[in-house]
Structure formats: C-alpha cells, structure tokens
Design a protein around this motif. Structure first.
Motif, short mmCIF file in Angstrom:
data_model
loop_
_atom_site.label_atom_id
_atom_site.label_comp_id
_atom_site.label_asym_id
_atom_site.label_seq_id
_atom_site.Cartn_x
_atom_site.Cartn_y
_atom_site.Cartn_z
N ILE A 1 0.86 -1.20 0.00
CA ILE A 1 0.00 0.00 0.00
C ILE A 1 0.89 1.24 0.00
O ILE A 1 1.82 1.36 0.81
CB ILE A 1 -0.92 0.01 1.24
CG1 ILE A 1 -1.93 -1.13 1.15
CG2 ILE A 1 -1.64 1.36 1.36
CD1 ILE A 1 -2.79 -1.28 2.39
N LEU A 2 0.58 2.14 -0.95
CA LEU A 2 1.43 3.31 -1.09
C LEU A 2 0.86 4.48 -0.32
O LEU A 2 0.07 5.27 -0.84
CB LEU A 2 1.55 3.69 -2.57
CG LEU A 2 2.51 2.83 -3.41
CD1 LEU A 2 2.47 3.25 -4.86
CD2 LEU A 2 3.93 2.89 -2.85
N ASN A 3 1.19 4.56 0.94
CA ASN A 3 0.90 5.80 1.67
C ASN A 3 2.07 6.03 2.63
O ASN A 3 2.82 5.09 2.93
CB ASN A 3 -0.46 5.77 2.39
CG ASN A 3 -0.52 4.73 3.50
OD1 ASN A 3 0.43 4.57 4.25
ND2 ASN A 3 -1.63 4.03 3.59
N ALA A 4 2.23 7.27 3.07
CA ALA A 4 3.40 7.61 3.88
C ALA A 4 3.42 6.79 5.17
O ALA A 4 4.48 6.32 5.60
CB ALA A 4 3.40 9.10 4.18
N GLN A 5 2.23 6.57 5.78
CA GLN A 5 2.17 5.82 7.04
C GLN A 5 2.74 4.42 6.84
O GLN A 5 3.49 3.92 7.66
CB GLN A 5 0.72 5.62 7.53
CG GLN A 5 -0.02 6.83 8.00
CD GLN A 5 -1.04 7.25 6.96
OE1 GLN A 5 -0.70 8.01 6.06
NE2 GLN A 5 -2.28 6.79 7.06
N ASN A 6 2.29 3.76 5.76
CA ASN A 6 2.72 2.38 5.53
C ASN A 6 4.22 2.31 5.27
O ASN A 6 4.90 1.43 5.78
CB ASN A 6 1.95 1.78 4.35
CG ASN A 6 2.09 0.26 4.29
OD1 ASN A 6 2.14 -0.40 5.33
ND2 ASN A 6 2.20 -0.28 3.10
N GLN A 7 4.71 3.25 4.47
CA GLN A 7 6.13 3.20 4.14
C GLN A 7 6.99 3.39 5.38
O GLN A 7 7.93 2.64 5.61
CB GLN A 7 6.44 4.20 3.03
CG GLN A 7 6.00 3.62 1.69
CD GLN A 7 5.87 4.64 0.60
OE1 GLN A 7 5.64 5.83 0.86
NE2 GLN A 7 6.00 4.19 -0.63
N SER A 8 6.63 4.37 6.23
CA SER A 8 7.46 4.59 7.41
C SER A 8 7.28 3.45 8.41
O SER A 8 8.24 3.00 9.04
CB SER A 8 7.21 5.97 8.02
OG SER A 8 6.31 5.89 9.09
N PHE A 9 6.04 2.94 8.55
CA PHE A 9 5.79 1.80 9.46
C PHE A 9 6.64 0.60 9.06
O PHE A 9 7.29 -0.03 9.89
CB PHE A 9 4.30 1.46 9.43
CG PHE A 9 3.95 0.14 10.05
CD1 PHE A 9 3.92 -0.02 11.43
CD2 PHE A 9 3.65 -0.97 9.26
CE1 PHE A 9 3.60 -1.25 12.01
CE2 PHE A 9 3.34 -2.20 9.82
CZ PHE A 9 3.31 -2.34 11.20
N ARG A 10 6.64 0.28 7.77
CA ARG A 10 7.35 -0.92 7.31
C ARG A 10 8.87 -0.79 7.53
O ARG A 10 9.53 -1.75 7.93
CB ARG A 10 7.04 -1.21 5.84
CG ARG A 10 5.58 -1.63 5.63
CD ARG A 10 5.32 -2.13 4.22
NE ARG A 10 5.92 -3.43 4.02
CZ ARG A 10 5.31 -4.60 4.26
NH1 ARG A 10 4.08 -4.61 4.71
NH2 ARG A 10 5.93 -5.73 4.05
N LEU A 11 9.37 0.41 7.29
CA LEU A 11 10.82 0.63 7.50
C LEU A 11 11.17 0.48 8.98
O LEU A 11 12.12 -0.20 9.34
CB LEU A 11 11.21 2.03 7.02
CG LEU A 11 11.42 2.19 5.53
CD1 LEU A 11 11.71 3.64 5.18
CD2 LEU A 11 12.57 1.28 5.06
N ARG A 12 10.38 1.13 9.83
CA ARG A 12 10.66 1.10 11.28
C ARG A 12 10.52 -0.33 11.82
O ARG A 12 11.32 -0.76 12.64
CB ARG A 12 9.69 2.02 12.03
CG ARG A 12 10.04 3.50 11.90
CD ARG A 12 8.98 4.36 12.57
NE ARG A 12 8.79 4.04 13.97
CZ ARG A 12 7.67 4.27 14.65
NH1 ARG A 12 6.62 4.80 14.06
NH2 ARG A 12 7.58 3.96 15.92
N TYR A 13 9.49 -1.03 11.37
CA TYR A 13 9.23 -2.38 11.87
C TYR A 13 10.37 -3.32 11.47
O TYR A 13 10.89 -4.08 12.28
CB TYR A 13 7.89 -2.89 11.33
CG TYR A 13 7.40 -4.16 11.99
CD1 TYR A 13 6.50 -4.11 13.06
CD2 TYR A 13 7.82 -5.42 11.56
CE1 TYR A 13 6.05 -5.27 13.68
CE2 TYR A 13 7.38 -6.58 12.17
CZ TYR A 13 6.48 -6.51 13.22
OH TYR A 13 6.03 -7.65 13.83
N ALA A 14 10.77 -3.25 10.20
CA ALA A 14 11.84 -4.14 9.69
C ALA A 14 13.15 -3.84 10.42
O ALA A 14 13.90 -4.76 10.75
CB ALA A 14 12.00 -3.96 8.20
N LYS A 15 13.39 -2.56 10.71
CA LYS A 15 14.62 -2.18 11.40
C LYS A 15 14.61 -2.72 12.84
O LYS A 15 15.60 -3.25 13.33
CB LYS A 15 14.72 -0.65 11.40
CG LYS A 15 16.05 -0.15 11.78
CD LYS A 15 16.26 1.30 11.32
CE LYS A 15 17.54 1.82 11.96
NZ LYS A 15 17.33 2.89 12.88
#
Ligand code: PHB
Length: 389
Positions: free
Chosen positions: A281-295
């Motif tokens: 899903i392309l929204n800013a929330q998803n992109q930052s969530f996925r990066l933070r979670y993976a990190k």
C-alpha cells in the motif's frame, strides 16, 4: 533520648516518604495487559501484534497518553477453556488499566465478558468475532482489526465476479471460521452463486486429508477457506500436494497468506485473497511503518503487526484526550469513537459499534508479499447486527 527518637522519627518519615513516592510513581505508570497467544498455531500472530503495539509505544517515548507504559503479559494459548482465568490474572491480580487482546474469537468473547463486568477499557487487536461489535458491543470495548464478516464478505463478491457458480467451504469449527463462511456465503449467494457444502474440523486440527478427498470428489468450481497461522501453512501445502491447486481454484480471506508465505514456499504463490491490508500500500504511514518495523524486528510486518500498532495509536488518542486518566471515560471514549486513525492500511474511522470502517483490498501472493491488486470494497462497515449502544 529525645535526639534519638527525633532522629528515628526523621528516618522513618524519610522512609515513608520514599516508599510513598515509589508507590506514586508506580501508580503513575499506565498498566497495559497484553493477553495474546505466544504458543500454539496462532503464536506468530500474537508476537506480531505485540511487536506492532510496542513499536508505536516506543516511537512515543515509551508512553501512551503521556504516561509511561508498564506491560503485563499472559499467554492465552488460544484456549477458550482457560480464557476467564487468564483475563482475571490481568484484571484482578495485575490491576491493569487497559486490556489488549486477543487473536482467537472464542477467547476474546470471554475476555470481553470480564471487561464488561469490570468496566475495563479493552482494545481487540485481532479477533473478528462478529459479536464483539454486535450483540456484545459496549462503550468500553473497541476493535483495531476487523469483523469476521468484513473480509470474507468481500471475497464472496470477488469469487462470484470470476463466474464461479459452486463453492465448497472448509474451516475450523469455531466462531471465526463459521462467521467467515457466513460472510462469504451472504455475498456469494446474493450474486447468484451456491455454497454446495460447508466442511469443518475442530480447531486447531490439521488432519486435512479426508476433506481434500471429499473436495476432489465434489468437484466444485472453487473452494473458500478460513485458516491462519501454522494451520494455514499446513493446509496450503496439503492442498497443493493433493494436486488440487491446478484443478480447483482456492480462495480465502487474507489471514491464510499473511505472515505465512515464506513457510508455504511454492504452494502459496499466486493465491488470491481479500483483507484490510496489503504489503505494497502506497501511503506515507505504511512506508514509514514498514521501515521502522523491519529495522526494529528484522522481519517484515503483516496485518497482525498493523493491528497491534493501530491498537496503540487508538489508545494514545483516547488517553491523550483524557489527560492520561483512564477514569475520565466520557472524554476518553468520545476521542476514540471520533478518531481518524492514520493506519498503515490507510486512514480509518470507527463505526458506532467501535469496529473499523475500512477499505478491503484484493491481493495476490507473489514472492514474500501479498501484493495489492485493487480495492475490492471501499470503506466497508460491519453491519453490527444486534448492537444496542
Ligand atoms: C479469530 O479467531 O477471530 C481469528 C484468528 C486468526 C485470524 C483471524 C481471526 O487470522
């Protein structure tokens, strides 16, 4: 003598002072009870919810509504027979301010009963039991996930749109399975399809062979299932090994393939599902969530992680409006009821019955991802049958 007793008075007073400050500081912490499965077929789901919840709290400086969070955790094993005893460990023994749980619908219903009786604020970060935001709806019970009806209703329409006329369903025999099949059937039969047979096995059994033999003999146009976690992995592998993937298309709500694709390997590829989340899903929330979670956790998030994250967001909104005071219920509940939750799934609001009103996505499994194909139904609200609030 006088000096000695004065000194002992001072030291006692100091001790009492220290003790009461410590008590006050401890009281100041927000006591959050996590009741989730950490063992059994849904263990991975419980862990992902916990990770998502803690990611949001940590991003908030360890706080919700301005108060430092102290966690109390119980492994509910997805066992309804132990549910009342387990929830009482959190409510009575640990005196939690907030209950967060759980995955399994049957366990969640027992939790909700105790939450109602004790007026404990409760957020459900998964369990889809229609009753929770239906006949059992309550001012102090909220859900950050979905109703069982919601994600499978969308699949009923999708399967009908693919011109399949007959479907056999298979699921575990408990609320989530039964209600997923009911939601699917409602939409599928409204569009002219027919569910010709409803097969079930007890939760969490994984002896699928006799059912696969029966499906092969019945030869429906398609199969619809509800399975999740470790059981979903076993089912999808068995379905492929029985040679059914090439002869009878398999459909499901997206719980089948969320967090399970890697373990399914080849057998999971290409599966089409519906759910309120998709990986890309392309929204800013998803992109930052996925990066933070993976990190933070060195794994990719799934729908369960999203629901945990959003449970913490929802609580933060409510508690902030109430100045961090769980007893200021009117302000707290009003803020939660009117919240716009900036979720990785897309911003959502809550229905009158406290269930997310959300887009349901059509997804296709490719590699390790449930890729977004289309929005299947926009802003779908659960009908909240039987909710009087
Ligand atoms: C449920 O019991 O409500 C349930 C369990 C696992 C899922 C979805 C729903 O993935």
């Amino acid at each position: 003598m006088l000096f000695v007793s004065f000194a002992s008075f001072v030291s006692k007073a100091l001790l009492v002072g220290i003790a009461s400050t410590t008590a006050a500081q401890a009281e100041d912490k927000l006591r959050v009870g996590l009741m989730l499965p950490y063992t059994g077929t849904y263990a991975a789901l419980g862990n992902a919810i916990t990770n998502g919840f803690k990611l949001q709290v940590e991003g908030n400086g360890g706080k919700l509504g301005g108060r430092t969070v102290e966690f109390f955790t119980v492994d509910d094993e997805s066992d309804p027979a132990k549910a009342t005893e387990n929830v009482n460990k959190l409510v009575k023994r640990d005196r939690v301010d907030v209950l967060v749980g759980t995955v399994h619908s049957g366990v969640a219903m027992a939790m909700a009963k105790v939450a109602r009786e004790t007026n404990t604020l409760m957020v459900v970060p998964n369990a889809g039991a229609d009753e929770l935001t239906g006949p059992l709806c309550a001012p102090n019970i909220f859900r950050s996930s979905f109703s069982n009806w919601q994600s499978s209703y969308a699949m009923g329409r999708e399967v009908a749109a693919r011109k399949h006329k007959t479907v056999v369903t298979l699921t575990w025999k408990y609320a989530a399975g039964q209600q997923s099949v009911d939601g699917f059937k409602e939409a599928f039969e409204k569009e002219g399809g027919k569910v010709v047979k409803e097969l079930t096995l007890p939760f969490p059994n994984v002896e699928f062979q006799p059912f696969l033999t029966e499906i092969a003999a019945l030869k429906p146009d398609a199969v619809f299932v509800f399975f999740a976690g470790a059981g979903a992995v076993k089912f999808v592998k068995d379905y492929a090994a029985a040679g059914l993937r090439t002869s009878i298309p398999l459909y499901a709500s997206g719980f089948l393939t969320d967090g399970t694709l890697e373990a399914m390997g080849e057998a999971g590829q290409g599966l089409v599902t519906t759910l309120h989340y998709a990986d890309g899903i392309l929204n800013a929330q998803n992109q930052s969530f996925r990066l933070r979670y993976a990190k933070a956790y060195k794994v990719q998030p799934d729908v369960y992680a999203v629901q945990g994250f959003d449970a913490a967001q929802l609580l933060d909104i409510g508690l902030t409006a109430a100045g961090g005071d769980v007893t200021r219920r009117a302000e707290l509940q009003k803020a939660m009821e009117t919240a716009q939750i900036a979720s990785p799934r897309g911003t959502f609001t809550l229905s009158r019955a406290h269930n997310p009103v959300q887009d349901i996505y059509l997804r296709k499994a490719e590699g390790k991802e449930n890729k977004l194909v289309a929005v299947s139904i926009k802003a779908l609200a659960d009908p909240a049958r039987g909710c009087k609030m």
